[in-house]
Scaffold this motif. Structure first.
Motif, PDB file in Angstrom:
ATOM      1  N   VAL A  45       0.774  -0.894   0.111  1.00 42.19           N
ATOM      2  CA  VAL A  45      -0.065  -0.269   0.084  1.00 42.19           C
ATOM      3  C   VAL A  45       0.836   1.224  -0.157  1.00 42.19           C
ATOM      4  O   VAL A  45       1.739   1.501   0.878  1.00 42.19           O
ATOM      5  N   GLU A  48       0.511   7.324   0.426  1.00 43.02           N
ATOM      6  CA  GLU A  48      -0.657   8.417   0.067  1.00 43.02           C
ATOM      7  C   GLU A  48      -2.064   7.853   0.343  1.00 43.02           C
ATOM      8  O   GLU A  48      -2.939   8.348   0.512  1.00 43.02           O
ATOM      9  N   GLU A  49      -2.043   6.184   0.128  1.00 47.10           N
ATOM     10  CA  GLU A  49      -3.288   5.598   0.705  1.00 47.10           C
ATOM     11  C   GLU A  49      -3.317   4.953   1.911  1.00 47.10           C
ATOM     12  O   GLU A  49      -4.258   4.423   2.143  1.00 47.10           O
ATOM     13  N   MET A  52      -6.530   5.628   4.670  1.00 46.63           N
ATOM     14  CA  MET A  52      -7.744   5.295   4.070  1.00 46.63           C
ATOM     15  C   MET A  52      -7.871   3.706   4.401  1.00 46.63           C
ATOM     16  O   MET A  52      -8.666   3.279   4.825  1.00 46.63           O
ATOM     17  N   TYR A  53      -6.654   2.993   4.127  1.00 44.73           N
ATOM     18  CA  TYR A  53      -6.602   1.752   4.347  1.00 44.73           C
ATOM     19  C   TYR A  53      -6.685   1.144   5.788  1.00 44.73           C
ATOM     20  O   TYR A  53      -7.363   0.125   6.157  1.00 44.73           O
ATOM     21  N   CYS A 366     -10.832  10.033   6.620  1.00 47.15           N
ATOM     22  CA  CYS A 366     -11.006  10.977   5.608  1.00 47.15           C
ATOM     23  C   CYS A 366     -10.403  12.350   5.973  1.00 47.15           C
ATOM     24  O   CYS A 366      -9.969  13.129   4.811  1.00 47.15           O
ATOM     25  N   SER A 369      -6.785  12.307   4.916  1.00 43.55           N
ATOM     26  CA  SER A 369      -6.802  12.460   3.493  1.00 43.55           C
ATOM     27  C   SER A 369      -6.841  13.759   3.033  1.00 43.55           C
ATOM     28  O   SER A 369      -6.131  14.164   2.120  1.00 43.55           O
TER      29      SER A 369
END
Length: 409
Positions: A45, A48-49, A52-53, A366, A369
């Protein structure tokens, strides 16, 4: 157990055995879950993600836990609370090691769905304790178990970081399953329950109207559980990411995440014992309001941390204040609901709390991010904690927590 058949039960012995069992359970879960952001990174992963994961992982488990907690609570009212604690421990002992076999982040999230449905040792242990402990000792018993939860987290997180560094994630998952199996054996051999089965599951289901129960004024308290879960989980999954940011991406961030969480759990041990003791002797609302304010301020302070030692101190002080809040709410719930329906009410409370966890983890992910970082998550969590005080005062005016006179007074 058949109707009329009982087993002699010593609440102090149950408390001692369940304390050890929950210590081991939380050590196993915390050693596996605390370092999940790093495990997601090892599965490919990108940074930048990652937030959220991590949020989806937490939401997945809380979603199925929310669905199944009331079901398990209903089963507990028919068959007993002890068997539910056995189910949670042995179920987790089988499911958690399977995390070592996944090869993608999507499969890890799917497995978390199954674990959330089958496990839930904390809610099962609290319900069992409530049913076997005298009313005047319930806050103390729940506070004592809270100390086991934080003590287990301390052991799992403090030692787990170095264990992962030495032996890897896969070995940590297998060891966690072994600890959960031992935890289940302790309950099987050392815990007794005075439970009289009054009806079959078919008879119980026949009397149920398939809709939300008429909670009455208990609705106010259940909504408080939602907001408590939301405030708690808003930043919890992202502590390892904040540690890595404070340490500028140093490889030692894995170990320091465990050390910080470990010291926090030590503070939680003291908090659970102290707040449980005070709540049996003072106003539950005053005790809870004071520590919620302290915890909220300390969460805000963490968002400005620039040094890992500073973060360790701030996080530990926050947990010292907030670690015993949830047992106080559980004691409040036990005092305003019928004894024979405690399994169902505690199941629903766990359901509502998990709704808060889901909302908190998802909202935190959220927020991270959108803001491009995790510091805003910790600031927002502190504000949410402070807002709990007026909500709790509002609830207490409509559903006052009972006061139990201690024996000998």
């Amino acid at each position: 157990m058949d109707a009329g058949q009982t087993v002699r039960c010593n609440w102090r012995q149950n408390l001692a055995v369940i304390w050890i069992s929950q210590f081991l359970s939380m050590a196993s879960f915390s050693s596996a879950y605390t370092f999940m952001p790093f495990y997601f990174s090892s599965l490919g992963v990108p940074d930048e993600e990652l937030s959220m994961y991590v949020a989806l992982f937490n939401v997945a488990g809380n979603l199925t836990f929310c669905i199944f907690a009331p079901i398990w609570g209903m089963v507990a009212d028919v068959y007993g609370r002890r068997i539910m604690l056995l189910r949670a421990n042995f179920g987790a002992a089988v499911m958690l090691p399977l995390m070592a076999l996944v090869n993608s982040p999507e499969w890890l999230i799917l497995l978390r769905l199954g674990i959330g449905a089958l496990t839930g040792t904390v809610a099962a242990a609290q319900t069992l304790l409530i049913s076997t402990t005298p009313k005047e000792h319930r806050s103390f018993a729940l506070g004592t178990i809270a100390s086991a939860l934080f003590g287990g987290m301390m052991a799992g997180q403090f030692l787990g970081g170095d264990y992962v560094m030495l032996f890897g994630f896969h070995s940590a998952f297998l060891a966690s399953g072994g600890l959960l199996f031992v935890s289940g054996l302790l309950v099987l051999l050392g815990v007794r329950e005075n439970f009289e089965r009054r009806e079959s599951m078919r008879e119980h289901l026949a009397g149920i109207r398939w809709r939300l129960p008429r909670f009455g004024l208990v609705w106010y308290l259940l909504i408080l559980f939602v907001f408590m879960g939301l405030a708690r989980e808003f930043d919890n999954p992202f502590l390892p990411i904040l540690v890595r940011e404070v340490m500028h991406g140093a490889p030692e961030a894995v170990s320091w995440s465990g050390r910080i969480s470990g010291f926090c759990s030590l503070a939680g041990i003291l908090s659970g014992l102290l707040l449980g003791y005070l709540a049996d002797r003072m106003s539950l609302i005053r005790v809870a309001s004071a520590v919620i304010v302290i915890a909220g301020v300390m969460r805000i302070v963490q968002s400005f941390s620039s040094d890992v030692i500073q973060l360790l101190v701030e996080r530990s002080l926050m947990v010292l204040a907030a670690g015993g809040i949830e047992p106080l709410l559980q004691s409040w719930l036990a005092g305003v609901t019928p004894e024979r329906e405690h399994g169902s009410f505690f199941g629903w409370a766990a359901c509502f709390k998990s709704v808060g966890w889901m909302l908190g983890a998802l909202s935190g992910g959220c927020t991270a991010s959108l803001l491009g970082g995790v510091r805003g998550v910790f600031f927002g969590s502190g504000i949410m904690f402070l807002l709990l005080v007026p909500l709790m005062l509002f609830t207490s005016r409509r559903l006052p927590p009972p006061r139990f006179r201690r024996a000998g007074r």
